[in-house]
Design a protein around this motif. Structure first.
Motif, PDB file in Angstrom:
ATOM      1  N   PHE A  60       1.074  68.448   5.232  1.00 45.06           N
ATOM      2  CA  PHE A  60       2.011  67.564   4.547  1.00 45.06           C
ATOM      3  C   PHE A  60       2.822  66.779   5.576  1.00 45.06           C
ATOM      4  N   VAL A  61       3.019  65.498   5.293  1.00 44.64           N
ATOM      5  CA  VAL A  61       3.892  64.642   6.101  1.00 44.64           C
ATOM      6  C   VAL A  61       4.940  64.064   5.162  1.00 44.64           C
ATOM      7  N   ASN A  69      -3.990  62.590  -0.236  1.00 43.87           N
ATOM      8  CA  ASN A  69      -3.405  61.246  -0.297  1.00 43.87           C
ATOM      9  C   ASN A  69      -3.203  60.694   1.110  1.00 43.87           C
ATOM     10  N   PRO A  70      -4.304  60.525   1.882  1.00 51.05           N
ATOM     11  CA  PRO A  70      -4.172  60.157   3.293  1.00 51.05           C
ATOM     12  C   PRO A  70      -3.528  58.793   3.530  1.00 51.05           C
ATOM     13  N   VAL A  71      -3.814  57.807   2.685  1.00 49.19           N
ATOM     14  CA  VAL A  71      -3.271  56.458   2.902  1.00 49.19           C
ATOM     15  C   VAL A  71      -1.750  56.463   2.774  1.00 49.19           C
ATOM     16  N   GLU A  72      -1.234  57.163   1.768  1.00 50.62           N
ATOM     17  CA  GLU A  72       0.215  57.237   1.591  1.00 50.62           C
ATOM     18  C   GLU A  72       0.870  57.971   2.758  1.00 50.62           C
ATOM     19  N   ALA A  73       0.198  59.022   3.256  1.00 53.13           N
ATOM     20  CA  ALA A  73       0.734  59.769   4.396  1.00 53.13           C
ATOM     21  C   ALA A  73       0.730  58.914   5.656  1.00 53.13           C
ATOM     22  N   GLN A  74      -0.324  58.128   5.847  1.00 55.41           N
ATOM     23  CA  GLN A  74      -0.452  57.306   7.049  1.00 55.41           C
ATOM     24  C   GLN A  74       0.627  56.230   7.134  1.00 55.41           C
ATOM     25  N   LYS A  75       1.193  55.851   5.998  1.00 50.06           N
ATOM     26  CA  LYS A  75       2.299  54.886   5.999  1.00 50.06           C
ATOM     27  C   LYS A  75       3.531  55.467   6.685  1.00 50.06           C
ATOM     28  N   LYS A  76       3.595  56.783   6.733  1.00 52.46           N
ATOM     29  CA  LYS A  76       4.757  57.462   7.301  1.00 52.46           C
ATOM     30  C   LYS A  76       4.524  57.911   8.742  1.00 52.46           C
ATOM     31  N   ILE A  77       3.324  57.605   9.285  1.00 55.64           N
ATOM     32  CA  ILE A  77       2.934  58.081  10.611  1.00 55.64           C
ATOM     33  C   ILE A  77       2.696  56.915  11.564  1.00 55.64           C
ATOM     34  N   ALA A 100       1.433  43.868  11.999  1.00 53.17           N
ATOM     35  CA  ALA A 100       2.482  43.754  10.972  1.00 53.17           C
ATOM     36  C   ALA A 100       1.885  43.351   9.624  1.00 53.17           C
ATOM     37  N   SER A 101       0.887  42.458   9.648  1.00 47.40           N
ATOM     38  CA  SER A 101       0.250  42.035   8.402  1.00 47.40           C
ATOM     39  C   SER A 101      -0.527  43.187   7.758  1.00 47.40           C
ATOM     40  N   VAL A 102      -1.120  44.047   8.582  1.00 47.62           N
ATOM     41  CA  VAL A 102      -1.854  45.206   8.055  1.00 47.62           C
ATOM     42  C   VAL A 102      -0.893  46.154   7.331  1.00 47.62           C
ATOM     43  N   ALA A 143       2.635  51.431  17.200  1.00 48.40           N
ATOM     44  CA  ALA A 143       2.825  52.707  16.496  1.00 48.40           C
ATOM     45  C   ALA A 143       4.140  52.760  15.733  1.00 48.40           C
ATOM     46  N   ILE A 144       5.190  52.074  16.237  1.00 47.21           N
ATOM     47  CA  ILE A 144       6.503  52.159  15.587  1.00 47.21           C
ATOM     48  C   ILE A 144       6.846  50.914  14.773  1.00 47.21           C
ATOM     49  N   LEU A 145       5.923  49.965  14.708  1.00 50.63           N
ATOM     50  CA  LEU A 145       6.176  48.675  14.061  1.00 50.63           C
ATOM     51  C   LEU A 145       6.612  48.836  12.604  1.00 50.63           C
ATOM     52  N   HIS A 146       6.015  49.776  11.879  1.00 58.30           N
ATOM     53  CA  HIS A 146       6.330  49.975  10.459  1.00 58.30           C
ATOM     54  C   HIS A 146       7.417  51.032  10.242  1.00 58.30           C
ATOM     55  N   ASN A 147       8.133  51.360  11.342  1.00 60.29           N
ATOM     56  CA  ASN A 147       9.252  52.306  11.306  1.00 60.29           C
ATOM     57  C   ASN A 147       8.864  53.632  10.647  1.00 60.29           C
TER      58      ASN A 147
END
Length: 297
Positions: A60-61, A69-77, A100-102, A143-147
């Motif tokens: 869990f992340v 739910n890997p895509v939702e988790a990857q938004k947080k990583i 940034a567009s991705v 790596a930190i662009l999406h905070n």
């Protein structure tokens, strides 16, 4: 908890790359993730990012199930892999705008992150024109662009010169103030300089999970002593709190003690009681490098 792995196992045929690994980490922690080559570190990190699925266990992340739910988790990583993959023919700013567009992040975030990682003077250059240190900064910026709340860094300082090392370490410490950082490295000094906590795995099994402070205040002391003539083991065994000893040469001994008390005065008392003179004495603490070698032999 920002990161929570429970009984993670990954098998390839009959081989267990990761064997029932369980640990968690929270916001504001920088965790050193250590182990020899082939220990299972990269596999564990790939499972944590959703790139690999575990054979068994849960991940869990920030409360999101990475397996289901890997895509939702990857938004947080935010993930910086060991071989930092970059589009070398793109300009620094162009590449980060593409990233940034991705992530559907406002382009204004690109300028902010360029400044944060110290790339302002290099932003107009092609990535292939940059040194290793600046390419690592580009990887960190991406790596930190999406905070993200969680940052996973695999050997982030490989190949950097001493000045770049200091700068990247300081950046990681800053990022660790409001994120959970999992830092994989083979450089023990880096862990001692940056991390709050150490997780060590060997042959896929977790063998240490302690804070750096706990490791530094280990009760184990190692003392090298040289007497003026050879003595028998039966006398060495009389020393209080001794847990290990070795006669390294005729009059030289390596002594290990399990005690928070400084054992050097006890050795001097022992020498006096037995009519010995001490020709040399050196005390050393079990540092992280000693511990790593001891647990991964």
């Amino acid at each position: 908890m920002s990161i929570e792995l429970t009984s993670i196992t990954k098998t390839y045929g009959a081989q267990k790359a990761v064997d029932s690994v369980t640990f968690s980490a929270q916001k504001g922690q920088i965790v050193g993730f250590l182990g020899p080559n082939g220990a299972g570190k990269s596999t564990t990190m790939k499972i944590l990012t959703g790139y690999l699925k575990p054979t068994e266990g849960t991940v869990f992340v920030n409360g999101v199930d990475v397996v289901t739910n890997p895509v939702e988790a990857q938004k947080k990583i935010g993930y910086l892999p060991e071989h930092n993959p970059l589009y070398l023919d793109m300009y620094v700013r162009e590449y980060l705008q593409f990233r940034a567009s991705v992530y559907h992040v406002e382009k204004s975030a690109v300028t902010d992150v360029i400044e944060k990682v110290g790339l302002t003077a290099e932003a107009h250059k092609k990535i292939k024109q940059l040194s290793k240190g600046y390419r690592q900064r580009v990887g960190l910026a991406a790596a930190i662009l999406h905070n993200p709340e969680v940052l996973i860094l695999d050997e982030p300082t490989t190949g950097l010169d001493p000045n770049q090392l200091v700068e990247i370490r300081q950046l990681i410490k800053e990022l660790g103030k409001d994120k959970t950082v999992l830092l994989s490295t083979h450089i023990m000094q880096e862990v001692e300089a940056v991390c709050d906590r150490v997780i060590l795995i060997n042959k896929g099994v977790l063998v240490v999970d302690k804070t750096l402070e706990e490791l530094k205040t280990s009760e184990k002391q190692v003392i090298q002593v040289t007497f003026d003539y050879k003595i028998e083991e039966q006398f060495i065994k009389q020393l209080p709190n001794i847990s290990y000893f070795k006669n390294t040469s005729e009059n030289n001994w390596t002594l290990e003690f399990e005690s928070t008390e400084d054992m050097r005065p006890k050795i001097f008392d022992f020498a006096q009681e037995n009519g010995l003179k001490i020709l040399g004495l050196h005390s050393e603490n079990k540092n992280l490098e000693n511990l790593f070698q001891e647990l991964t032999k």
